[in-house]
Design a protein around this motif. Structure first.
Motif, PDB file in Angstrom:
ATOM      1  N   TYR A   1     -47.232  42.236  90.660  1.00  0.00           N
ATOM      2  CA  TYR A   1     -48.376  41.395  90.283  1.00  0.00           C
ATOM      3  C   TYR A   1     -49.651  42.153  90.629  1.00  0.00           C
ATOM      4  O   TYR A   1     -49.929  42.428  91.794  1.00  0.00           O
ATOM      5  CB  TYR A   1     -48.339  40.061  91.025  1.00  0.00           C
TER       6      TYR A   1
ATOM      7  N   ASP B   1     -54.347  38.192  91.240  1.00  0.00           N
ATOM      8  CA  ASP B   1     -54.159  36.766  91.504  1.00  0.00           C
ATOM      9  C   ASP B   1     -54.483  36.032  90.201  1.00  0.00           C
ATOM     10  O   ASP B   1     -55.283  36.502  89.390  1.00  0.00           O
ATOM     11  CB  ASP B   1     -55.104  36.282  92.602  1.00  0.00           C
TER      12      ASP B   1
ATOM     13  N   THR C   1     -43.888  32.900  87.815  1.00  0.00           N
ATOM     14  CA  THR C   1     -42.586  33.315  87.301  1.00  0.00           C
ATOM     15  C   THR C   1     -41.572  32.298  87.786  1.00  0.00           C
ATOM     16  O   THR C   1     -41.401  32.121  88.993  1.00  0.00           O
ATOM     17  CB  THR C   1     -42.203  34.721  87.803  1.00  0.00           C
TER      18      THR C   1
ATOM     19  N   PRO D   1     -48.218  34.481  91.194  1.00  0.00           N
ATOM     20  CA  PRO D   1     -48.792  35.821  91.339  1.00  0.00           C
ATOM     21  C   PRO D   1     -49.655  35.966  92.583  1.00  0.00           C
ATOM     22  O   PRO D   1     -50.499  35.114  92.875  1.00  0.00           O
ATOM     23  CB  PRO D   1     -49.644  35.973  90.065  1.00  0.00           C
ATOM     24  N   GLN D   2     -49.411  37.040  93.320  1.00  0.00           N
ATOM     25  CA  GLN D   2     -50.239  37.424  94.465  1.00  0.00           C
ATOM     26  C   GLN D   2     -50.591  38.897  94.293  1.00  0.00           C
ATOM     27  O   GLN D   2     -49.696  39.734  94.171  1.00  0.00           O
ATOM     28  CB  GLN D   2     -49.500  37.228  95.786  1.00  0.00           C
ATOM     29  N   ARG D   3     -51.853  39.189  94.244  1.00  0.00           N
ATOM     30  CA  ARG D   3     -52.302  40.560  93.966  1.00  0.00           C
ATOM     31  C   ARG D   3     -51.673  41.557  94.935  1.00  0.00           C
ATOM     32  O   ARG D   3     -51.713  41.385  96.150  1.00  0.00           O
ATOM     33  CB  ARG D   3     -53.825  40.618  94.070  1.00  0.00           C
TER      34      ARG D   3
ATOM     35  N   LYS E   1     -53.957  37.516  83.921  1.00  0.00           N
ATOM     36  CA  LYS E   1     -52.725  37.903  84.605  1.00  0.00           C
ATOM     37  C   LYS E   1     -52.304  39.304  84.172  1.00  0.00           C
ATOM     38  O   LYS E   1     -52.021  39.549  83.007  1.00  0.00           O
ATOM     39  CB  LYS E   1     -51.612  36.904  84.299  1.00  0.00           C
TER      40      LYS E   1
ATOM     41  N   VAL F   1     -49.490  42.328  85.079  1.00  0.00           N
ATOM     42  CA  VAL F   1     -48.251  42.654  85.781  1.00  0.00           C
ATOM     43  C   VAL F   1     -47.779  44.031  85.349  1.00  0.00           C
ATOM     44  O   VAL F   1     -48.190  44.553  84.312  1.00  0.00           O
ATOM     45  CB  VAL F   1     -47.132  41.614  85.511  1.00  0.00           C
TER      46      VAL F   1
ATOM     47  N   ASN G   1     -43.932  46.096  85.238  1.00  0.00           N
ATOM     48  CA  ASN G   1     -42.516  45.937  85.555  1.00  0.00           C
ATOM     49  C   ASN G   1     -41.726  47.206  85.259  1.00  0.00           C
ATOM     50  O   ASN G   1     -42.143  48.068  84.482  1.00  0.00           O
ATOM     51  CB  ASN G   1     -41.906  44.739  84.826  1.00  0.00           C
TER      52      ASN G   1
END
Length: 527
Positions: free
Chosen positions: A445, A448, A455, A466-468, A499, A501, A503
């Motif tokens: 993530y 924030d 998720t 989400p947490q930065r 947001k 992200v 992955n």
């Protein structure tokens, strides 16, 4: 059913395209980063309109200045007509003016203002949102409203999920939402937005050329109620409209039609199915709203991980054990602000609409169930990507050779990814034969999110918000290599925020000695 004059013919032209042609679109609404350029484009259009206004004002000043001198001369002549006309100079001047000056004025009035500005708008149109963009934006707002159970009136007034924002929707916004949802066959949602449009129209009057006909809005609202088999309510709406326009032929015909329906007990027959909302939220919606019950499993705990790799002995990571079946951990503070900024900067220029692999076609395709933009980066793209992959190896203990590239994503208006699995579970040699299936998922993530964007794992009732700088990791395959159906997950719609992200999908083939495939014990029943 479209309003008259300027606005609704434009809407009719704009919204008639109903096919999902996203591949040819820029998909503006699917990424906050991608929408930034729309503000710059709007600024150009406003400047262009300002130039048009300046040209009109300049022409108007010339006309008004000339009118003043014309009136002065004409008043003098009419005040003493015989004396004025008996002078040959005055007579000649009058004849000349009437013959020549007014021809010049005719040409001056016929000379159009704003042709350059019209050409400028036409030039910029290819960069403006298309009908598909508008339809996606409507679907996104409806998704936010239904997922989080928000009231339409609150949304219109800027109250989103209990938090008040200094923003509100206009009559044109609410009407467009209702009209497009009607065209999509989502009559329940359409009715709510059209009703709100009518309420707002009672408070505010739109100035030309953006005026909107109350009669037309009431007509489509009545039609929506008919599709919902609420004939009596539809008749009430038409009667209210007739109070304003008692001789309107369309209203009178619609009233007669509805009265016949009520009298015969029949309903409107339509090819489109009516969208009916369930009585309560489903598991996915409950998770998105943060209403899953907290876990009481005493085995779940937080600790510093210093054992997964030798490097972690020197620099242990903060790890939170989130689940055991499937195995799921959340790492905290594994990305620095500088790294996050660098990742966003390198991804933004190359963001493209996200796709999903379709087993039926064997291709990656754009789908409505995933709305975001992505950019892919090879492991060796930069020193940052090399560090990220080394960090992933430290966190998971897995070998990353043969795994997939880093994927950076940015979600836009109501950005989401519906329930899905990350594993392929397919014999398609192009996907799994060489490197195997996706044994694990690592999801960083980068930001924030003010509201929404969790998720959610519906089958195990867990939600991670989400947490930065954090990263969640889970196993997609069981220890015998079979897909784990408990890993069903989804990205909840973003309400407010951007947001980001990143992955990484780790493939199983290189994990032969790191997470060996074990045979499951089977109970043998002796007869």
């Amino acid at each position: 059913m479209r309003s008259t004059k300027w606005l609704l013919p434009l809407m009719l032209l704009t919204y008639t395209c109903s096919s999902f042609q996203v591949l040819a679109e820029e998909s503006h609404s699917t990424s906050v980063a991608g929408m930034v350029k729309l503000l710059e484009l709007e600024a150009q259009l406003i400047d262009n309109l300002l130039e048009y206004a300046d040209e009109m004002e300049s022409k108007l000043k010339i006309v008004r200045r000339s009118i003043a001198s014309m009136l002065q001369e004409n008043f003098k002549a009419r005040n003493s007509t015989e004396e004025y006309l008996s002078n040959p100079l005055n007579s000649f001047s009058l004849i000349r003016r009437m013959n020549r000056d007014w021809q010049v004025w005719q040409l001056y009035l016929e000379d159009p203002v704003g042709l350059n500005q019209v050409d400028k708008i036409q030039e910029l149109r290819e960069h403006m949102p298309t009908s598909t963009d508008v339809e996606e934006a409507v679907t996104a707002l409806d998704r936010i409203q239904s997922t989080y159970g928000l009231k339409i009136g609150d949304i219109v007034n800027g109250n989103l999920n209990g938090k008040q924002y200094n923003v509100s929707l206009t009559v044109l916004d609410t009407y467009a939402l209702g009209q497009i949802l009607f065209d999509q066959g989502n009559y329940v949602a359409a009715a709510g937005w059209l009703y709100q449009a009518i309420i707002t129209m009672e408070k505010y009057t739109l100035a030309p050329p953006m005026d909107l006909s109350k009669t037309e809005v009431r007509m489509i609202y009545a039609e929506t109620l008919l599709r919902l088999k609420q004939n009596a309510d539809a008749l009430k709406v038409i009667n209210i409209a007739l109070a304003d326009k008692p001789n309107d032929i369309k209203l009178l015909l619609k009233k007669s039609e509805i009265e016949t329906l009520i009298r015969t007990g029949s309903n409107v027959v339509t090819a489109k199915s009516t969208t009916v909302k369930s009585s309560g939220p489903n598991t996915f919606q409950i998770g998105c709203r943060g209403q899953f019950k907290p876990s009481v499993d005493a085995r779940l705990h937080c600790r510093y991980n210093s054992t997964t790799s030798p490097f972690l002995i020197l620099a242990p990571l903060k790890m939170e054990l989130v689940g055991l079946d499937p195995y799921m951990v959340l790492y905290h503070d594994v990305l620095s602000p500088k790294e996050i900024e660098e990742m966003q900067d390198m991804a933004t220029p190359g963001l493209k609409r996200a796709t999903v692999y379709q087993a039926s076609s064997g291709r990656n395709e754009v789908v409505r169930t995933r709305t975001s933009k992505v950019a892919w980066f090879p492991d060796s793209f930069s020193s940052l990507t090399l560090r990220l992959n080394a960090r992933i190896a430290d966190m998971t203990g897995f070998q990353l050779y043969g795994s997939e590239m880093l994927q950076l994503m940015n979600y836009g208006l109501g950005g989401h990814y519906a329930n899905h699995y990350d594993f392929f579970n397919t014999t398609d040699s192009n996907k799994t034969a060489i490197n195997g299936d996706r044994i694990a998922t690592v999801l960083f993530y980068l930001t924030d999110v003010e509201q929404g964007g969790a998720t959610v794992f519906p089958n195990i009732q867990k939600a991670v918000f989400p947490q930065r700088g954090s990263a969640i990791i889970w196993y997609n395959l069981k220890d015998d290599g079979e897909p784990d159906k408990q890993t069903l997950h989804a990205a909840c719609p973003v309400i407010v925020g951007s947001k980001w992200v990143c992955n990484k999908w780790i493939r199983e083939r290189e994990q032969l000695f790191r997470r060996p495939c074990l045979k499951r014990k089977m109970n043998v029943i002796l007869k």
